[in-house]
Design a protein around this motif. Structure first.
Motif, PDB file in Angstrom:
ATOM      1  N   ILE A   3      -6.769  -9.761   8.415  1.00  0.00           N
ATOM      2  CA  ILE A   3      -6.606  -8.168   7.747  1.00  0.00           C
ATOM      3  C   ILE A   3      -6.323  -6.946   8.383  1.00  0.00           C
ATOM      4  N   TYR A   4      -5.346  -6.943   8.584  1.00  0.00           N
ATOM      5  CA  TYR A   4      -5.439  -5.623   9.429  1.00  0.00           C
ATOM      6  C   TYR A   4      -4.849  -4.264   9.056  1.00  0.00           C
ATOM      7  N   VAL A   5      -5.309  -3.637  10.360  1.00  0.00           N
ATOM      8  CA  VAL A   5      -5.833  -1.983   9.295  1.00  0.00           C
ATOM      9  C   VAL A   5      -4.608  -1.299   8.445  1.00  0.00           C
ATOM     10  N   LYS A   7      -0.399  -2.279   7.083  1.00  0.00           N
ATOM     11  CA  LYS A   7       1.053  -3.448   6.157  1.00  0.00           C
ATOM     12  C   LYS A   7       1.882  -2.203   6.285  1.00  0.00           C
ATOM     13  N   PRO A   8       3.122  -2.445   6.429  1.00  0.00           N
ATOM     14  CA  PRO A   8       3.947  -1.335   6.066  1.00  0.00           C
ATOM     15  C   PRO A   8       4.478  -1.403   4.759  1.00  0.00           C
ATOM     16  N   LEU A   9       4.875  -0.130   4.153  1.00  0.00           N
ATOM     17  CA  LEU A   9       5.318  -0.075   2.501  1.00  0.00           C
ATOM     18  C   LEU A   9       6.387  -0.702   2.667  1.00  0.00           C
ATOM     19  N   GLY A  58       8.921   9.785  15.613  1.00  0.00           N
ATOM     20  CA  GLY A  58       8.544  10.888  15.217  1.00  0.00           C
ATOM     21  C   GLY A  58       7.395  11.345  16.765  1.00  0.00           C
ATOM     22  N   HIS A  59       8.256  10.033  17.887  1.00  0.00           N
ATOM     23  CA  HIS A  59       7.434  11.470  19.328  1.00  0.00           C
ATOM     24  C   HIS A  59       8.978  12.399  20.105  1.00  0.00           C
ATOM     25  N   LEU A  60      10.088  11.238  19.987  1.00  0.00           N
ATOM     26  CA  LEU A  60      11.291  12.198  19.916  1.00  0.00           C
ATOM     27  C   LEU A  60      11.360  13.381  19.014  1.00  0.00           C
ATOM     28  N   VAL A  86      -1.524   9.757  21.502  1.00  0.00           N
ATOM     29  CA  VAL A  86      -1.390   9.414  22.990  1.00  0.00           C
ATOM     30  C   VAL A  86       0.376  10.499  22.941  1.00  0.00           C
ATOM     31  N   SER A  87       0.798   9.983  21.506  1.00  0.00           N
ATOM     32  CA  SER A  87       2.168  10.739  21.771  1.00  0.00           C
ATOM     33  C   SER A  87       2.233  12.151  21.898  1.00  0.00           C
ATOM     34  N   THR A  88       1.056  13.045  20.785  1.00  0.00           N
ATOM     35  CA  THR A  88       1.392  14.539  21.226  1.00  0.00           C
ATOM     36  C   THR A  88       1.144  14.706  23.035  1.00  0.00           C
ATOM     37  N   PRO A 129      -1.835  21.610  17.231  1.00  0.00           N
ATOM     38  CA  PRO A 129      -2.714  21.044  16.743  1.00  0.00           C
ATOM     39  C   PRO A 129      -1.868  19.826  15.880  1.00  0.00           C
ATOM     40  N   VAL A 130      -2.857  19.214  15.633  1.00  0.00           N
ATOM     41  CA  VAL A 130      -2.727  17.929  14.602  1.00  0.00           C
ATOM     42  C   VAL A 130      -3.373  18.206  13.707  1.00  0.00           C
ATOM     43  N   HIS A 131      -2.893  17.453  12.385  1.00  0.00           N
ATOM     44  CA  HIS A 131      -3.362  17.569  11.223  1.00  0.00           C
ATOM     45  C   HIS A 131      -3.961  15.540  11.234  1.00  0.00           C
ATOM     46  N   TYR A 155       3.047  21.878  15.179  1.00  0.00           N
ATOM     47  CA  TYR A 155       1.734  21.478  14.352  1.00  0.00           C
ATOM     48  C   TYR A 155       2.446  20.174  14.425  1.00  0.00           C
ATOM     49  N   ASP A 156       1.437  18.759  14.627  1.00  0.00           N
ATOM     50  CA  ASP A 156       1.573  17.605  15.042  1.00  0.00           C
ATOM     51  C   ASP A 156       0.791  17.014  13.815  1.00  0.00           C
ATOM     52  N   ALA A 157       2.063  16.940  12.172  1.00  0.00           N
ATOM     53  CA  ALA A 157       2.326  16.511  11.498  1.00  0.00           C
ATOM     54  C   ALA A 157       2.011  14.956  11.064  1.00  0.00           C
ATOM     55  N   ALA A 158       2.655  14.173  11.646  1.00  0.00           N
ATOM     56  CA  ALA A 158       2.406  13.117  11.700  1.00  0.00           C
ATOM     57  C   ALA A 158       1.764  11.297  11.034  1.00  0.00           C
ATOM     58  N   HIS A 159       0.391  12.408  10.804  1.00  0.00           N
ATOM     59  CA  HIS A 159      -0.499  11.551   9.542  1.00  0.00           C
ATOM     60  C   HIS A 159      -0.362  12.423   8.309  1.00  0.00           C
ATOM     61  N   ALA A 160       0.725  13.281   8.393  1.00  0.00           N
ATOM     62  CA  ALA A 160       0.147  14.141   7.604  1.00  0.00           C
ATOM     63  C   ALA A 160       1.741  14.053   5.887  1.00  0.00           C
ATOM     64  N   PHE A 181       7.794   8.736  10.393  1.00  0.00           N
ATOM     65  CA  PHE A 181       7.770   7.855   9.683  1.00  0.00           C
ATOM     66  C   PHE A 181       7.678   6.015  10.562  1.00  0.00           C
ATOM     67  N   HIS A 182       6.896   6.261  11.144  1.00  0.00           N
ATOM     68  CA  HIS A 182       6.823   4.889  11.836  1.00  0.00           C
ATOM     69  C   HIS A 182       5.942   3.944  10.599  1.00  0.00           C
ATOM     70  N   ALA A 183       6.198   2.080  10.863  1.00  0.00           N
ATOM     71  CA  ALA A 183       6.513   1.268   9.883  1.00  0.00           C
ATOM     72  C   ALA A 183       4.642   1.333   9.476  1.00  0.00           C
ATOM     73  N   GLU A 191      11.386   2.685  12.122  1.00  0.00           N
ATOM     74  CA  GLU A 191      10.806   3.443  12.816  1.00  0.00           C
ATOM     75  C   GLU A 191      12.069   4.743  12.433  1.00  0.00           C
ATOM     76  N   GLY A 192      10.352   6.455  12.922  1.00  0.00           N
ATOM     77  CA  GLY A 192      12.144   7.697  11.735  1.00  0.00           C
ATOM     78  C   GLY A 192      10.628   8.482  12.374  1.00  0.00           C
ATOM     79  N   GLY A 193      11.501   9.543  11.928  1.00  0.00           N
ATOM     80  CA  GLY A 193      10.795  10.961  12.101  1.00  0.00           C
ATOM     81  C   GLY A 193      11.496  12.394  11.230  1.00  0.00           C
TER      82      GLY A 193
HETATM   83  N1  T4K Z   1       1.215  11.811  16.471  1.00  0.00           N
HETATM   84  C1  T4K Z   1       0.421  11.092  16.149  1.00  0.00           C
HETATM   85  C2  T4K Z   1      -0.612  11.949  16.062  1.00  0.00           C
HETATM   86  C3  T4K Z   1       1.127   9.420  15.656  1.00  0.00           C
HETATM   87  O1  T4K Z   1      -0.543   9.087  15.431  1.00  0.00           O
HETATM   88  C4  T4K Z   1       2.084   8.704  16.224  1.00  0.00           C
HETATM   89  C5  T4K Z   1       2.196   8.011  16.065  1.00  0.00           C
HETATM   90  C6  T4K Z   1       2.974   9.976  16.775  1.00  0.00           C
HETATM   91  C7  T4K Z   1       2.618  11.287  17.471  1.00  0.00           C
HETATM   92  C8  T4K Z   1       4.549   9.124  17.140  1.00  0.00           C
HETATM   93  O2  T4K Z   1       5.262   8.603  15.939  1.00  0.00           O
HETATM   94  P1  T4K Z   1       5.806   7.749  16.470  1.00  0.00           P
HETATM   95  O3  T4K Z   1       7.155   7.625  17.349  1.00  0.00           O
HETATM   96  O4  T4K Z   1       5.216   6.346  15.788  1.00  0.00           O
HETATM   97  O5  T4K Z   1       7.101   7.907  14.934  1.00  0.00           O
HETATM   98  C9  T4K Z   1       1.091   3.033  16.006  1.00  0.00           C
HETATM   99  C10 T4K Z   1       2.269   3.543  15.580  1.00  0.00           C
HETATM  100  O6  T4K Z   1       2.594   3.103  16.339  1.00  0.00           O
HETATM  101  C11 T4K Z   1       2.280   4.982  15.827  1.00  0.00           C
HETATM  102  O7  T4K Z   1       3.263   5.144  14.992  1.00  0.00           O
HETATM  103  C12 T4K Z   1       1.139   5.554  15.583  1.00  0.00           C
HETATM  104  N2  T4K Z   1       0.864   7.088  16.391  1.00  0.00           N
HETATM  105  C13 T4K Z   1      -0.435   5.432  15.548  1.00  0.00           C
HETATM  106  C14 T4K Z   1      -1.141   5.871  15.541  1.00  0.00           C
HETATM  107  O8  T4K Z   1      -0.800   3.907  15.540  1.00  0.00           O
HETATM  108  P2  T4K Z   1      -0.821   0.988  17.560  1.00  0.00           P
HETATM  109  O9  T4K Z   1       0.026   0.516  18.733  1.00  0.00           O
HETATM  110  O10 T4K Z   1      -1.507   1.286  17.278  1.00  0.00           O
HETATM  111  O11 T4K Z   1       0.655  -0.335  16.673  1.00  0.00           O
HETATM  112  P3  T4K Z   1       0.167  -1.429  16.280  1.00  0.00           P
HETATM  113  O12 T4K Z   1       1.382  -2.215  16.492  1.00  0.00           O
HETATM  114  O13 T4K Z   1      -0.975  -2.619  16.669  1.00  0.00           O
HETATM  115  O14 T4K Z   1       0.021  -1.931  14.770  1.00  0.00           O
HETATM  116  C15 T4K Z   1      -1.296  -1.890  13.677  1.00  0.00           C
HETATM  117  C16 T4K Z   1      -1.189  -3.083  12.272  1.00  0.00           C
HETATM  118  O15 T4K Z   1      -0.162  -2.850  11.869  1.00  0.00           O
HETATM  119  C17 T4K Z   1      -0.775  -4.138  13.324  1.00  0.00           C
HETATM  120  O16 T4K Z   1      -2.434  -5.009  13.589  1.00  0.00           O
HETATM  121  C18 T4K Z   1      -0.436  -5.052  12.326  1.00  0.00           C
HETATM  122  C19 T4K Z   1       0.460  -3.819  11.521  1.00  0.00           C
HETATM  123  N3  T4K Z   1       1.577  -3.658  11.379  1.00  0.00           N
HETATM  124  C20 T4K Z   1       2.521  -3.052  12.568  1.00  0.00           C
HETATM  125  C21 T4K Z   1       3.631  -2.846  12.479  1.00  0.00           C
HETATM  126  C22 T4K Z   1       4.332  -2.529  13.379  1.00  0.00           C
HETATM  127  C23 T4K Z   1       2.356  -4.307  10.192  1.00  0.00           C
HETATM  128  O17 T4K Z   1       2.150  -5.057  10.497  1.00  0.00           O
HETATM  129  N4  T4K Z   1       4.019  -4.221  10.647  1.00  0.00           N
HETATM  130  C24 T4K Z   1       4.655  -3.188  11.656  1.00  0.00           C
HETATM  131  O18 T4K Z   1       5.817  -3.451  11.563  1.00  0.00           O
HETATM  132  O19 T4K Z   1       0.243   1.639  17.085  1.00  0.00           O
END
Ligand code: T4K
Length: 377
Positions: A3-5, A7-9, A58-60, A86-88, A129-131, A155-160, A181-183, A191-193
């Motif tokens: 069971i992973y943290v 799973k993508p929609l 989201g990062h770019l 770390v992206s922020t 700031p980050v939500h 605002y870093d609203a990556a989670h919002a 809009f990451h997976a 990937e997306g944002g």
């Molecule tokens: N700002 C904040 C506050 C953020 O949290 C993030 C990204 C960003 C900016 C930048 O946005 P992006 O450029 O990413 O759009 C993940 C994500 O890669 C990242 O998007 C996210 N935050 C961060 C909190 O978490 P990892 O390294 O923990 O992901 P990963 O590959 O270990 O995946 C976690 C689990 O998800 C895996 O154990 C299995 C599952 N998974 C993962 C992927 C990629 C799937 O089931 N399918 C998949 O395709 O970073």
């Protein structure tokens, strides 16, 4: 079984195929095609915001938002939090700006606005700031401080995604808000944002910045990059937008299953409920005080792994402790962030889970503490 943290929609396979059929007919795969525009319009309505522009991730979007607002290369300081992905902070540093770390609130884990003002100097150009986890920052207080000191707020609203405050989108605050809009998020385009700007001019500039600064075939206005969202990902966005409400509802249900089993246990703190905030349930966070619970957050992660449960330490380490940033710029104590980084675990939360999964995960955590207690007596 693992069971992973998260799973993508995912949409239904056939639904996605139907959505991309037109791309095989037209051969127009990217560069602001029809699906990109359709997705952008639908998103604008769904989120209830004007001035939204899509991006490749989201990062770019964070990096380009800083550039759009004219902050890149000024050498100024940007106040942010060390308790984030770390992206922020990389987005700030990669624009030639210096991150200055402000501590976080103990309850919401967002930037502590009461500590913000004392960090402002004549070098400060912005606040980022980050939500975090979709918890809403002290937007009013931050706006008031930013206005008084003439600072930009991004605002870093990556989670919002979809989070509302007082019945309105949280994305309308500040000079820009950036979504991911990451997976791994509750809504994804693989990937997306996107970035949201209250100023139409800024939104248009951001759009150009995602496409080399190009205005037309014969006019190039800025030194932009390439961060466009392609048509296949826009198609994913269109499909997932149809399923996202049901997915969020399922996440809410799973959250309630966790809460039922974990609330009221000494040493465990559940997510702080914010008034007038509607959640998206992207993350289930649990705070573990080892002095009271008897085992540490790391013990819990290790134990869960033996059962095939892959919880995550979002967000460890605190970013002012990593080599890239520990020596950089002015440093202030951030005890709340350091405690949170050591004590918070993100438990699995996605729509592939049922109540038995949640029961198993909770028993595993509670049994570990009970065993530690037995050993201690
Ligand atoms: N700002 C904040 C506050 C953020 O949290 C993030 C990204 C960003 C900016 C930048 O946005 P992006 O450029 O990413 O759009 C993940 C994500 O890669 C990242 O998007 C996210 N935050 C961060 C909190 O978490 P990892 O390294 O923990 O992901 P990963 O590959 O270990 O995946 C976690 C689990 O998800 C895996 O154990 C299995 C599952 N998974 C993962 C992927 C990629 C799937 O089931 N399918 C998949 O395709 O970073």
């Amino acid at each position: 079984m693992s069971i992973y943290v998260t799973k993508p929609l995912m949409p239904d396979y056939q639904e996605y195929i139907e959505e991309i059929r037109c791309l095989f007919e037209s051969g127009m795969l990217t560069n602001y095609g029809r699906l990109h525009e359709r997705f952008r319009r639908k998103l604008k309505t769904y989120l209830g915001v004007d001035g939204i522009e899509l991006c490749t991730n989201g990062h770019l979007a964070l990096e380009l938002a800083l550039q759009t607002l004219g902050l890149a290369g000024t050498g100024g300081e940007v106040i942010t939090t060390p308790f984030t992905f770390v992206s922020t902070v990389h987005a700030i540093a990669r624009n030639g700006l210096t991150p200055v770390f402000c501590d976080i609130r103990e309850d919401t884990m967002t930037l502590d606005a009461e500590k913000l003002e004392s960090l402002i100097t004549d070098k400060t150009v912005a606040i980022m700031p980050v939500h975090v986890y979709g918890s809403v920052c002290d937007v009013e207080r931050i706006s008031e401080i930013a206005e008084r000191h003439q600072l930009k707020v991004i605002y870093d609203a990556a989670h919002a995604f979809g989070v509302e405050y007082q019945g309105k989108s949280i994305l309308q605050y500040g000079d820009a808000s950036v979504l991911s809009f990451h997976a791994t998020k509750c809504f994804n385009t693989i990937e997306g944002g996107a970035a949201v700007f209250p100023s139409r001019r800024d939104a248009q500039k951001f759009r150009r910045m995602c496409n080399y600064g190009i205005v037309s075939e014969e006019e190039i206005q800025e030194i932009g990059g390439n961060a466009k969202m392609d048509e296949f990902r826009a198609a994913m966005g269109l499909c997932n937008l149809r399923g996202v409400d049901a997915a969020i509802e399922k996440r809410r249900e799973i959250t309630a299953w966790y809460d039922k089993r974990l609330q009221g246990i000494p040493g465990l703190t559940l997510r702080h409920a914010q008034e007038e905030v509607s959640q998206n349930y992207t993350y289930y966070i649990l705070r573990i005080d080892p002095a009271v619970f008897g085992v540490t957050r790391d013990d819990v992660c290790r134990e869960l792994k033996t059962y095939g449960v892959y919880a995550r330490k979002y967000f460890y380490p605190a970013l002012n402790e990593i080599p890239a940033y520990e020596q950089l710029g002015r440093q202030y104590p951030t005890p709340a962030a350091h405690r949170a980084a050591k004590e918070i675990v993100t438990l699995p939360l996605h729509d592939g889970m049922n109540e038995e999964h949640v029961a198993m995960i909770c028993s595993c955590i509670l049994n570990l503490a009970a065993a530690a207690e037995r050993k201690a007596v």
